[in-house]
Write a protein that holds these residues in place. Structure first.
Motif, mmCIF file in Angstrom:
data_model
loop_
_atom_site.group_PDB
_atom_site.id
_atom_site.type_symbol
_atom_site.label_atom_id
_atom_site.label_comp_id
_atom_site.label_asym_id
_atom_site.label_seq_id
_atom_site.Cartn_x
_atom_site.Cartn_y
_atom_site.Cartn_z
ATOM 1 N N LYS A 1 0.839 -1.205 0.000
ATOM 2 C CA LYS A 1 0.000 0.000 0.000
ATOM 3 C C LYS A 1 0.869 1.247 0.000
ATOM 4 C CE LYS A 1 -1.880 1.362 3.828
ATOM 5 N NZ LYS A 1 -2.708 1.512 5.028
ATOM 6 N N TRP A 2 1.900 1.255 0.858
ATOM 7 C CA TRP A 2 2.758 2.432 0.931
ATOM 8 C C TRP A 2 3.596 2.593 -0.340
ATOM 9 C CZ3 TRP A 2 1.440 6.129 3.848
ATOM 10 C CH2 TRP A 2 0.792 5.877 5.042
ATOM 11 N N LEU A 3 4.001 1.493 -0.955
ATOM 12 C CA LEU A 3 4.723 1.589 -2.222
ATOM 13 C C LEU A 3 3.826 2.163 -3.309
ATOM 14 C CD1 LEU A 3 6.801 -1.706 -2.241
ATOM 15 C CD2 LEU A 3 7.655 0.621 -2.037
ATOM 16 N N ALA A 4 2.568 1.755 -3.322
ATOM 17 C CA ALA A 4 1.626 2.292 -4.305
ATOM 18 C C ALA A 4 1.391 3.781 -4.078
ATOM 19 C CB ALA A 4 0.308 1.525 -4.235
ATOM 20 N N ILE A 5 1.280 4.193 -2.822
ATOM 21 C CA ILE A 5 1.098 5.614 -2.515
ATOM 22 C C ILE A 5 2.323 6.404 -2.959
ATOM 23 C CG2 ILE A 5 0.936 7.270 -0.607
ATOM 24 C CD1 ILE A 5 -0.879 5.220 0.807
ATOM 25 N N MET B 1 4.387 9.989 -9.453
ATOM 26 C CA MET B 1 3.797 10.254 -10.779
ATOM 27 C C MET B 1 3.065 11.595 -10.783
ATOM 28 S SD MET B 1 4.718 7.842 -12.642
ATOM 29 C CE MET B 1 3.745 7.215 -13.951
ATOM 30 N N LEU B 2 2.394 11.903 -9.706
ATOM 31 C CA LEU B 2 1.693 13.182 -9.617
ATOM 32 C C LEU B 2 2.684 14.342 -9.667
ATOM 33 C CD1 LEU B 2 -0.956 14.762 -9.089
ATOM 34 C CD2 LEU B 2 -0.401 14.603 -6.665
ATOM 35 N N MET B 3 3.770 14.233 -8.927
ATOM 36 C CA MET B 3 4.757 15.314 -8.920
ATOM 37 C C MET B 3 5.449 15.460 -10.280
ATOM 38 S SD MET B 3 4.097 16.524 -6.099
ATOM 39 C CE MET B 3 5.286 17.805 -5.946
ATOM 40 N N ILE B 4 5.711 14.348 -10.949
ATOM 41 C CA ILE B 4 6.299 14.411 -12.295
ATOM 42 C C ILE B 4 5.321 15.073 -13.252
ATOM 43 C CG2 ILE B 4 7.010 12.969 -14.255
ATOM 44 C CD1 ILE B 4 8.237 11.044 -12.181
ATOM 45 N N THR B 5 4.053 14.747 -13.130
ATOM 46 C CA THR B 5 3.032 15.365 -13.988
ATOM 47 C C THR B 5 2.957 16.865 -13.740
ATOM 48 O OG1 THR B 5 1.772 13.314 -13.919
ATOM 49 C CG2 THR B 5 0.588 15.287 -14.592
ATOM 50 N N VAL B 6 3.004 17.280 -12.498
ATOM 51 C CA VAL B 6 2.980 18.718 -12.175
ATOM 52 C C VAL B 6 4.223 19.402 -12.741
ATOM 53 C CG1 VAL B 6 3.109 20.367 -10.251
ATOM 54 C CG2 VAL B 6 1.504 18.458 -10.151
ATOM 55 N N ALA B 7 5.376 18.750 -12.654
ATOM 56 C CA ALA B 7 6.614 19.344 -13.191
ATOM 57 C C ALA B 7 6.511 19.511 -14.698
ATOM 58 C CB ALA B 7 7.810 18.477 -12.814
ATOM 59 N N PHE B 8 6.032 18.475 -15.403
ATOM 60 C CA PHE B 8 5.878 18.585 -16.859
ATOM 61 C C PHE B 8 4.868 19.663 -17.228
ATOM 62 C CE2 PHE B 8 7.526 14.092 -17.499
ATOM 63 C CZ PHE B 8 8.705 14.519 -18.101
ATOM 64 N N ALA B 9 3.812 19.800 -16.457
ATOM 65 C CA ALA B 9 2.832 20.848 -16.735
ATOM 66 C C ALA B 9 3.455 22.222 -16.544
ATOM 67 C CB ALA B 9 1.617 20.681 -15.819
#
Length: 103
Positions: free
Chosen positions: A57-61, A67-75
């Protein structure tokens, strides 16, 4: 004198009942003492919660957060590129407008 033998019989019977009462009382006191000296019965052990999926569970989080932070950086990079392109287009259009206005 008939009362004397009757009284004697009553006294003997009372003594027997007194002995029985004393025996009953001693048995009750012994049972209470034994009960108080016994170890209390421990409560049943709680059911263990299975924790097999905790690490997953913690690995998935962590993966989802990454992935969310990478997406924000690319945006943010895309927004910066778009802003630079708009600024360049505005400068080119302004240059063309100035050239046309001079004529």
């Amino acid at each position: 004198m008939s009362d004397l033998p009757k009284a004697t019989a009553d006294a003997v019977e009372a003594a027997r009942q007194g002995e029985q009462f004393a025996m009953i009382l001693a048995a009750i006191q012994t049972a209470q003492t034994v009960r108080s000296q016994q170890q209390p019965v421990p409560p049943p052990a709680p059911v263990a919660v299975q924790q097999t999926g905790t690490a997953g569970k913690w690995l998935a989080i962590a993966a989802g957060g990454s992935m969310l932070m990478i997406t924000v950086a690319f945006a943010a990079v895309a927004l910066a590129i778009a802003s630079a392109c708009i600024a360049l287009v505005a400068l080119v259009v302004y240059g063309i407008y100035r050239d046309i206005r001079r004529r």
